[in-house]
Each structure stands twice: as structure tokens, then as C-alpha cells.
Design an enzyme around this catalytic site. Structure first.
Site, PDB file in Angstrom:
ATOM      1  N   TYR A 145       0.818  -1.206   0.000  1.00 13.59           N
ATOM      2  CA  TYR A 145       0.000   0.000   0.000  1.00 13.59           C
ATOM      3  C   TYR A 145       0.858   1.264   0.000  1.00 13.59           C
ATOM      4  O   TYR A 145       0.314   2.373   0.056  1.00 13.59           O
ATOM      5  CB  TYR A 145      -0.940   0.027   1.216  1.00 13.59           C
ATOM      6  CG  TYR A 145      -1.847  -1.177   1.332  1.00 13.59           C
ATOM      7  CD1 TYR A 145      -2.123  -1.990   0.227  1.00 13.59           C
ATOM      8  CD2 TYR A 145      -2.430  -1.513   2.548  1.00 13.59           C
ATOM      9  CE1 TYR A 145      -2.946  -3.107   0.341  1.00 13.59           C
ATOM     10  CE2 TYR A 145      -3.260  -2.618   2.664  1.00 13.59           C
ATOM     11  CZ  TYR A 145      -3.501  -3.414   1.573  1.00 13.59           C
ATOM     12  OH  TYR A 145      -4.313  -4.513   1.683  1.00 13.59           O
ATOM     13  N   SER A 180     -13.048  -5.695   2.047  1.00 10.66           N
ATOM     14  CA  SER A 180     -14.152  -5.215   1.205  1.00 10.66           C
ATOM     15  C   SER A 180     -15.491  -5.800   1.647  1.00 10.66           C
ATOM     16  O   SER A 180     -16.291  -6.258   0.817  1.00 10.66           O
ATOM     17  CB  SER A 180     -13.900  -5.549  -0.268  1.00 10.66           C
ATOM     18  OG  SER A 180     -12.730  -4.921  -0.732  1.00 10.66           O
ATOM     19  N   LEU A 212     -17.988  -4.290   2.483  1.00 11.33           N
ATOM     20  CA  LEU A 212     -19.058  -3.443   1.951  1.00 11.33           C
ATOM     21  C   LEU A 212     -18.946  -3.314   0.438  1.00 11.33           C
ATOM     22  O   LEU A 212     -19.406  -2.331  -0.160  1.00 11.33           O
ATOM     23  CB  LEU A 212     -19.009  -2.061   2.618  1.00 11.33           C
ATOM     24  CG  LEU A 212     -19.268  -2.084   4.128  1.00 11.33           C
ATOM     25  CD1 LEU A 212     -19.103  -0.703   4.730  1.00 11.33           C
ATOM     26  CD2 LEU A 212     -20.655  -2.642   4.423  1.00 11.33           C
ATOM     27  N   GLY A 213     -18.333  -4.330  -0.195  1.00  8.98           N
ATOM     28  CA  GLY A 213     -18.271  -4.351  -1.650  1.00  8.98           C
ATOM     29  C   GLY A 213     -17.575  -3.139  -2.240  1.00  8.98           C
ATOM     30  O   GLY A 213     -18.033  -2.581  -3.229  1.00  8.98           O
ATOM     31  N   ARG A 214     -16.453  -2.739  -1.617  1.00  4.96           N
ATOM     32  CA  ARG A 214     -15.682  -1.567  -2.051  1.00  4.96           C
ATOM     33  C   ARG A 214     -16.566  -0.317  -2.127  1.00  4.96           C
ATOM     34  O   ARG A 214     -16.426   0.519  -3.011  1.00  4.96           O
ATOM     35  CB  ARG A 214     -14.987  -1.824  -3.388  1.00  4.96           C
ATOM     36  CG  ARG A 214     -14.052  -3.032  -3.363  1.00  4.96           C
ATOM     37  CD  ARG A 214     -13.256  -3.183  -4.634  1.00  4.96           C
ATOM     38  NE  ARG A 214     -12.512  -4.436  -4.642  1.00  4.96           N
ATOM     39  CZ  ARG A 214     -11.345  -4.657  -4.041  1.00  4.96           C
ATOM     40  NH1 ARG A 214     -10.779  -3.668  -3.368  1.00  4.96           N
ATOM     41  NH2 ARG A 214     -10.755  -5.835  -4.098  1.00  4.96           N
ATOM     42  N   GLY A 215     -17.485  -0.245  -1.173  1.00 11.76           N
ATOM     43  CA  GLY A 215     -18.356   0.924  -1.056  1.00 11.76           C
ATOM     44  C   GLY A 215     -19.719   0.756  -1.676  1.00 11.76           C
ATOM     45  O   GLY A 215     -20.648   1.514  -1.357  1.00 11.76           O
TER      46      GLY A 215
END
Length: 326
Positions: free
Chosen positions: A57, A201, A203-206
Site C-alpha cells: 500500500y 471489502s 461493503l463491496g468496495r463501497g
């Protein structure tokens, strides 16, 4: 916040952790460093004790995590990862023992700590026997530089090989209402071996927050521009899942994100998701998801409704997917 145990080696974490990648990597412009530090410290003050970063990252990510958590270092669990050539996700894997050791030393320095709580192999390296990887981490544990061993996006065969050499405390992979592949083989294997699960993820990448729709425009450097599931057409088709979550959320006086996190936490007592965010109000919202109590009937309704939906779009482009599940 509720605490959960990952693995059989005694790793205790908050039920929800904080994924720190997006603070400075992959989702467009990086946060201001001081604002990111403030958000991390707010997460700690609200009960979060698991914080996730990685060499891949970028140097800045580990450094800001280390600085933010330094005042209460002994009260938190810092997870970081090794396994890419020069820490670059586009250059392929490198889990040679000498590289694992080099990454460990650099991570210790950047995180301003004398021990890495949870050290993950970021992706399985097809050119290095898993036994050598696990053996190297085992040595680092014996030397007091690492406490617990983890794997990320590894397949069943690799998990078993690693666990036979050095007990694996946690597997980190994507898992959410809209990505349920781990239920097929991964979750049964983890339960059999006594390994914890850290879904990224969640939350499904937002997308599962309901804040993204077919008209949403991402920054040019946002990773989601490359993901098939986030094409405009697929976002439009997948909106029915958000409508489903919204309906359930309204009945529970909650938000779609909180229902998605509550559903995930209800799956197994050894699951600790790590939603990421750059916003204080989203952090508060996510933490509220840890208090959502879904009954068996609630879960069945969600699962039955989900079974009648078809999610459109792969989660990764083909070249990324090749490194998963090895």
C-alpha cells in the site's frame, strides 16, 4: 465493542477492524496525513483494535498507521503483509525467505514497533514452496519479531500446507453479501483447522453502502475503474441488491452498510471484517453495524432474497484473478 478470537493461538481483536489501504492507496487521492491519523485514532477511541496495512500500500500507509497507533501501541493489533516484488502489486510475487525478512525489518521500522502482530503473505508465490514461507515466518515468530501468521487470498491447498508448518491464525480474503465464493471451500476449511477469517471489502468496495450508483464518477486513479463489477452497466444491474438491503435496513432502523456488516458478523464467531473509510461519519456508521442483531429468520430472508438476484461483473480483471486462490 465485542472481541473475537482469530485462530487457536490467542489472537484477540475487535469484531470490526479498520482497513487502512484506502487512506493513501487505490481509491483516488490520498488523505491528508494528519486527517488520516486523526481517523485512525478515532477508530481506536470507538473500540476498534485491529488495523490493517501492507507494504504494497506504499511506504506512506505503514508510516501513518505506525504514527497514529504509537500512543497506544500495546492496546492494538497491527496487521501488515509481504509478498510482492519491491512491494509493487504489478510486479508479481516475491516470497523468497530473504525478501520476507527484508520486508519484516522495513515494516517494523515504518510502523515504529518492535513486533508485527499479524504478518500475512499478501498473495501466494507459485515459485516459492509454501513450507518455506511458513518456515520463515515461524522463525520470525521465534525471534520475537512477529506474533501471528496469516495468509491472504490463499486457496485450500496452500492454507493446509502453511498450517502444517506454522499455525495460521487468520486468512484475509474478500467476503460480503455480494461475494460469497469463500462459503464453498474456504469457510469449511478454516472451521476445520481453527483459523480465523478477516474479510476485506465487506461493503463491496463501497457499493453496499448505497452511496454508489450507475451515475457515480470515480477519480481517474481509483482502482474501481478497472473492476468489471463497477462498470456503469453492471452498477445499474446490481442496484437491486442495494434496494434489497435498503428494505431490510428500514425495518431495522439501520443503514444498508450496517445490515451488510451485521450479516457478515452473524456468519461465524471467528470472522472479523475490516471495512475501510476516509470519513468519520462512515466510521461511526460501520461501527454501528457491529451492534446489529440479525435473527436466524432475518438471515434466512436476506439469503433467500439474495438467491433470487444475479450479481453482474467479475470482482477482478482476469490478470488480478490469476493470483487468487492458489
Amino acid at each position: 465493542m465485542e472481541k473475537r478470537i482469530l485462530g487457536t493461538q490467542g489472537l484477540e481483536v475487535s469484531a470490526l477492524g479498520l482497513g487502512c489501504m484506502g487512506l493513501s492507496f487505490a481509491y483516488g487521492q490520498a488523505m491528508d496525513k494528519q486527517e488520516a491519523i486523526k481517523l485512525i485514532r478515532e477508530a481506536y477511541e470507538k473500540g476498534i483494535t485491529l488495523f490493517d496495512t501492507a507494504e504494497a500500500y506504499g511506504i506512506a500507509n505503514e508510516e501513518l498507521v505506525g504514527e497514529a497507533l504509537n500512543p497506544f501501541r500495546k492496546e492494538v493489533v497491527i496487521a501488515t503483509k509481504f509478498g510482492f516484488k519491491d512491494g509493487n502489486v504489478t510486479d508479481g510475487q516475491d516470497s523468497r525467505p530473504e525478501n520476507i525478512r527484508a520486508v519484516a525489518e522495513e515494516s517494523l521500522r515504518r510502523l515504529k514497533t518492535d513486533v508485527i502482530d499479524l504478518f500475512y503473505q499478501h498473495r501466494v508465490d507459485p515459485n516459492v514452496p509454501m513450507e518455506d514461507v511458513a518456515g520463515t515466518v515461524k522463525d520470525l515468530i521465534q525471534e520475537g519479531k512477529v506474533k501471528y501468521f496469516g495468509l491472504s487470498e490463499a486457496g485450500v491447498s496452500s492454507i493446509r500446507k502453511a498450517h502444517a508448518v506454522q499455525p495460521v491464525s487468520a486468512l484475509q480474503s474478500e467476503y460480503s453479501i455480494w461475494w460469497r465464493e469463500p462459503e464453498l471451500e474456504i469457510l469449511p476449511t478454516l472451521e476445520e483447522l481453527g483459523i480465523g477469517f478477516v474479510p476485506f471489502s465487506p461493503l463491496g468496495r463501497g457499493f453496499l453502502t448505497g452511496a454508489i450508483n450507475q451515475d457515480t464518477k470515480f477519480e481517474s486513479t481509483d482502482f474501481r475503474n478497472t473492476l468489471p463489477r463497477f462498470s456503469e452497466e453492471n452498477r445499474s444491474t446490481n442496484q437491486k441488491l442495494i434496494d434489497l438491503l435498503g428494505g431490510i435496513a428500514s425495518q431495522k432502523n439501520a443503514t444498508p452498510a450496517q445490515i451488510a456488516l451485521g450479516w457478515l458478523l452473524a456468519q461465524k464467531p471467528w470472522i472479523a471484517p475490516i471495512p475501510g473509510t476516509t470519513k468519520s461519519h462512515r466510521l461511526t456508521e460501520n461501527i454501528g453495524g457491529a451492534s446489529i442483531n440479525l435473527s436466524v429468520d432475518d438471515i434466512k430472508k436476506i439469503d433467500d432474497a439474495f438467491a433470487q438476484t444475479t450479481i453482474q461483473g467479475d470482482r477482478y480483471p482476469a490478470h488480478f484473478q490469476k493470483a487468487v486462490g492458489k
